[in-house]
Design a protein around this motif. Structure first.
Motif, PDB file in Angstrom:
ATOM      1  N   SER A 364     -91.481  65.736 -70.122  1.00  0.00           N
ATOM      2  CA  SER A 364     -90.082  66.434 -69.800  1.00  0.00           C
ATOM      3  C   SER A 364     -89.276  66.167 -71.082  1.00  0.00           C
ATOM      4  O   SER A 364     -88.126  66.604 -71.064  1.00  0.00           O
ATOM      5  CB  SER A 364     -89.677  65.329 -68.806  1.00  0.00           C
ATOM      6  N   ASN A 365     -89.820  65.547 -72.133  1.00  0.00           N
ATOM      7  CA  ASN A 365     -89.293  65.292 -73.222  1.00  0.00           C
ATOM      8  C   ASN A 365     -89.173  66.601 -73.930  1.00  0.00           C
ATOM      9  O   ASN A 365     -88.207  66.972 -75.082  1.00  0.00           O
ATOM     10  CB  ASN A 365     -89.675  64.328 -74.337  1.00  0.00           C
ATOM     11  N   SER A 366     -89.596  67.768 -73.615  1.00  0.00           N
ATOM     12  CA  SER A 366     -89.886  69.041 -74.128  1.00  0.00           C
ATOM     13  C   SER A 366     -88.435  69.892 -73.891  1.00  0.00           C
ATOM     14  O   SER A 366     -88.155  70.958 -74.320  1.00  0.00           O
ATOM     15  CB  SER A 366     -90.931  70.208 -73.772  1.00  0.00           C
ATOM     16  N   CYS A 367     -87.807  69.464 -72.892  1.00  0.00           N
ATOM     17  CA  CYS A 367     -86.571  70.095 -72.382  1.00  0.00           C
ATOM     18  C   CYS A 367     -85.609  68.786 -72.228  1.00  0.00           C
ATOM     19  O   CYS A 367     -85.607  67.549 -72.600  1.00  0.00           O
ATOM     20  CB  CYS A 367     -86.748  70.721 -71.230  1.00  0.00           C
ATOM     21  N   SER A 368     -84.096  69.370 -71.866  1.00  0.00           N
ATOM     22  CA  SER A 368     -83.063  68.069 -71.837  1.00  0.00           C
ATOM     23  C   SER A 368     -81.991  68.539 -70.672  1.00  0.00           C
ATOM     24  O   SER A 368     -82.444  69.243 -69.895  1.00  0.00           O
ATOM     25  CB  SER A 368     -82.249  68.104 -73.116  1.00  0.00           C
ATOM     26  N   GLY A 369     -81.361  67.372 -70.305  1.00  0.00           N
ATOM     27  CA  GLY A 369     -80.335  67.442 -69.344  1.00  0.00           C
ATOM     28  C   GLY A 369     -80.860  67.595 -68.193  1.00  0.00           C
ATOM     29  O   GLY A 369     -81.561  66.922 -67.800  1.00  0.00           O
ATOM     30  N   PHE A 370     -80.202  68.624 -67.152  1.00  0.00           N
ATOM     31  CA  PHE A 370     -80.615  68.403 -65.808  1.00  0.00           C
ATOM     32  C   PHE A 370     -82.153  68.874 -65.572  1.00  0.00           C
ATOM     33  O   PHE A 370     -82.758  68.240 -64.685  1.00  0.00           O
ATOM     34  CB  PHE A 370     -79.808  69.522 -64.882  1.00  0.00           C
ATOM     35  N   ASP A 371     -82.559  69.914 -66.284  1.00  0.00           N
ATOM     36  CA  ASP A 371     -83.955  70.150 -66.062  1.00  0.00           C
ATOM     37  C   ASP A 371     -84.898  69.020 -66.625  1.00  0.00           C
ATOM     38  O   ASP A 371     -85.952  68.919 -65.920  1.00  0.00           O
ATOM     39  CB  ASP A 371     -84.159  71.481 -67.279  1.00  0.00           C
ATOM     40  N   ARG A 372     -84.624  68.273 -67.588  1.00  0.00           N
ATOM     41  CA  ARG A 372     -85.494  67.120 -67.819  1.00  0.00           C
ATOM     42  C   ARG A 372     -85.267  66.079 -66.482  1.00  0.00           C
ATOM     43  O   ARG A 372     -86.489  65.688 -66.090  1.00  0.00           O
ATOM     44  CB  ARG A 372     -85.027  66.460 -69.271  1.00  0.00           C
ATOM     45  N   GLN A 373     -84.301  65.917 -66.079  1.00  0.00           N
ATOM     46  CA  GLN A 373     -83.930  65.086 -64.955  1.00  0.00           C
ATOM     47  C   GLN A 373     -84.628  65.585 -63.570  1.00  0.00           C
ATOM     48  O   GLN A 373     -85.297  64.600 -62.983  1.00  0.00           O
ATOM     49  CB  GLN A 373     -82.495  64.839 -64.685  1.00  0.00           C
ATOM     50  N   SER A 374     -84.456  66.748 -63.381  1.00  0.00           N
ATOM     51  CA  SER A 374     -85.347  67.258 -62.303  1.00  0.00           C
ATOM     52  C   SER A 374     -87.140  67.191 -62.381  1.00  0.00           C
ATOM     53  O   SER A 374     -87.516  67.187 -61.166  1.00  0.00           O
ATOM     54  CB  SER A 374     -85.002  68.778 -62.225  1.00  0.00           C
ATOM     55  N   VAL A 375     -87.702  66.729 -63.273  1.00  0.00           N
ATOM     56  CA  VAL A 375     -88.978  66.800 -63.498  1.00  0.00           C
ATOM     57  C   VAL A 375     -89.288  65.231 -62.755  1.00  0.00           C
ATOM     58  O   VAL A 375     -90.228  65.186 -62.306  1.00  0.00           O
ATOM     59  CB  VAL A 375     -89.323  66.730 -65.078  1.00  0.00           C
ATOM     60  N   TYR A 376     -88.597  64.587 -62.772  1.00  0.00           N
ATOM     61  CA  TYR A 376     -88.644  63.152 -62.158  1.00  0.00           C
ATOM     62  C   TYR A 376     -88.702  63.231 -60.580  1.00  0.00           C
ATOM     63  O   TYR A 376     -89.156  62.419 -59.842  1.00  0.00           O
ATOM     64  CB  TYR A 376     -87.505  62.225 -62.390  1.00  0.00           C
ATOM     65  N   ARG A 406     -86.743  57.187 -59.803  1.00  0.00           N
ATOM     66  CA  ARG A 406     -85.522  57.306 -58.933  1.00  0.00           C
ATOM     67  C   ARG A 406     -84.514  56.799 -60.009  1.00  0.00           C
ATOM     68  O   ARG A 406     -83.421  57.796 -59.772  1.00  0.00           O
ATOM     69  CB  ARG A 406     -85.369  56.237 -57.838  1.00  0.00           C
ATOM     70  N   ALA A 407     -84.541  56.041 -60.890  1.00  0.00           N
ATOM     71  CA  ALA A 407     -83.279  55.892 -61.872  1.00  0.00           C
ATOM     72  C   ALA A 407     -82.905  57.075 -62.689  1.00  0.00           C
ATOM     73  O   ALA A 407     -81.907  57.043 -63.266  1.00  0.00           O
ATOM     74  CB  ALA A 407     -83.819  54.901 -62.590  1.00  0.00           C
ATOM     75  N   ASN A 408     -84.057  57.984 -62.777  1.00  0.00           N
ATOM     76  CA  ASN A 408     -83.756  59.128 -63.707  1.00  0.00           C
ATOM     77  C   ASN A 408     -83.593  60.461 -62.828  1.00  0.00           C
ATOM     78  O   ASN A 408     -83.403  61.584 -63.349  1.00  0.00           O
ATOM     79  CB  ASN A 408     -84.994  59.322 -64.396  1.00  0.00           C
TER      80      ASN A 408
END
Length: 443
Positions: A364-376, A406-408
């Motif tokens: 998920s570090n390959s993207c940021s913001g909401f897109d990164r959070q949605s990976v969780y 969940r925290a992410n």
């Protein structure tokens, strides 16, 4: 009644004829004495001996035994077999250590006399009797370490490749005890191991193979089979015969049994694999290279293990292993690839879902913001599914991991801003990561 009397007369006549034939036979048999008179007397003593032995009158039987060993020592092996039994019984009833030791000496003499008179027997000759004697000595003289070892070695030297495998293990167990008690050095045990293992390898049978397992286990458990000692023993032998697959296989097995993750173990493994590739050897090499953090080589052998494996469940587990190694090398995308391959082969492999979840969170570090959070969201689904397939032991720590996912999660405000309702379907797109999941609002 007359018919019954006739039968009785016939039976007595036959008995008389049989006894007469036997009498004539022993009177002509030099084993019973030099002259007919001596033979007749010695057979009478033999009968008395058998009667007193059968009646467990061992003190009386000893007197006849001594006379037989002096006057007719070659009459029959049974006098020595029964004689040994007599002295074993007398040893059990000894009332003092001094008396016991005298009786043990007499027991040993019985075996010496048996060897002297029946050492040339085709199946129960000198070597056979020497093994029996050594076993008795171990039982009755356990403190005489030098005597035990010499007696065992003499018996093995006599029997050579025909030595009884169980007796070899008895002897080797005594050696391992001596090593543990600092009575002998590791080199002595190693040398004896090398000699004895060759006997096990001659004309192998199922019984011999089973006994060899015990032998190898004794060697490993002795402590002498340390990684250092194993290398000292086998490196020179492999240098002389680097393509001897049997030697390489044996060496690798002992190194693995001793958990010897060393350069020598990997060297032996690679030599053996080059000559005789198999998934099991490739897997052993992969584990060794993983332990040494050489993930590139571990992956090489894991891939080769998969290529050599036909069982689906095993193949799936190998894919999981590769995925784990890729994670260890920070190759999250490759880890995800092999985790998915494992799931495709075995959809019930919980470890594959667990590693895929971890690969996604790292990736998920390959993207940021909401897109990164949605990976969780996606990772949470995968780990939760893994928990339904794993036992309690392997689920340890997953509650904390799920809580960290969940925290992410994206916050409620972030979801609202994007028009996403809690519980709605959502397709994750984050670099190389994609998948269908459900919207869940974080804090």
């Amino acid at each position: 009644m007359k018919r019954l009397d006739l039968k009785l007369v016939l039976a007595l006549a036959l008995t008389s004829l049989s006894a007469g034939a036997f009498a004539q036979a022993y009177l002509e048999d030099p084993r019973y004495g030099a002259t007919p008179e001596e033979r007749k007397q010695n057979v009478l003593i033999l009968n008395f001996f058998n009667d007193t032995y059968n009646n467990k009158n061992y003190d009386g039987a000893v007197q006849y035994l001594q006379q037989l060993m002096e006057k007719a020592p070659k009459a029959t092996q049974n006098i020595y077999i029964k004689g040994a039994d007599i002295y074993r019984n007398k040893i059990l009833r000894a009332t003092s250590l001094e008396q016991k030791n005298v009786l043990i000496d007499s027991l040993m003499l019985i075996y010496d006399k048996r060897i002297e008179n029946f050492g040339d027997h085709a199946t129960r000759g000198k070597g056979y009797i020497m093994e029996l004697k050594a076993r008795e000595y171990i039982t009755y003289k356990p403190a005489d370490r030098e005597g035990i070892i010499k007696m065992c070695q003499d018996a093995i030297a006599e029997n050579g490749n025909n030595s009884d495998p169980d007796f070899l293990n008895i002897y080797f167990k005594e050696l391992t005890e001596d090593y543990k008690n600092d009575n002998i050095e590791a080199d002595v045990l190693m040398d004896e191991y090398e000699k004895l293992v060759k006997i096990f390898d001659v004309d192998p049978t199922p019984e011999k193979a089973e006994a060899k397992k015990t032998f190898e286990a004794l060697f490993v458990s002795s402590g002498a089979a340390s990684c250092e000692n194993l290398e000292k023993l086998f490196r020179p032998r492999i240098a002389v015969a680097p393509t001897d697959t049997a030697l390489l296989d044996k060496t690798l097995g002992l190194l693995m049994a001793g958990n010897c993750i060393s350069d020598f173990q990997l060297e032996v493994g690679e030599k053996f694999y080059a000559l005789k590739p198999s998934s099991s050897t490739a897997l052993a090499l992969a584990a060794g290279f993983e332990e040494k953090k050489q993930f590139d080589k571990a992956l090489k052998y894991l891939n080769e293990a998969i290529a050599n494996e036909s069982d689906p469940a095993t193949k799936a587990n190998l894919c999981v292993r590769i995925a784990g190694s890729q994670l260890g090398s920070n190759n999250a995308q490759e880890a995800a690839k092999f985790a998915k391959e494992a799931i495709a082969i075995d959809p019930e492999n919980g470890f594959a879902y667990m590693i895929l979840a971890q690969a996604y969170t790292v990736g998920s570090n390959s993207c940021s913001g909401f897109d990164r959070q949605s990976v969780y969201w996606l990772a949470y689904d995968l780990l939760a599914k893994a928990c339904t397939m794993l036992d309690d032991e392997h689920k340890k720590g997953t509650d904390e991991q799920l809580a960290s996912y969940r925290a992410n999660f994206p916050s409620k405000e972030e979801c609202f801003f994007r028009g996403l309702n809690n519980g709605a379907a959502y397709t994750v797109k984050c670099g190389w990561i994609s998948g269908s999941t459900t919207v869940r609002e974080g804090r």
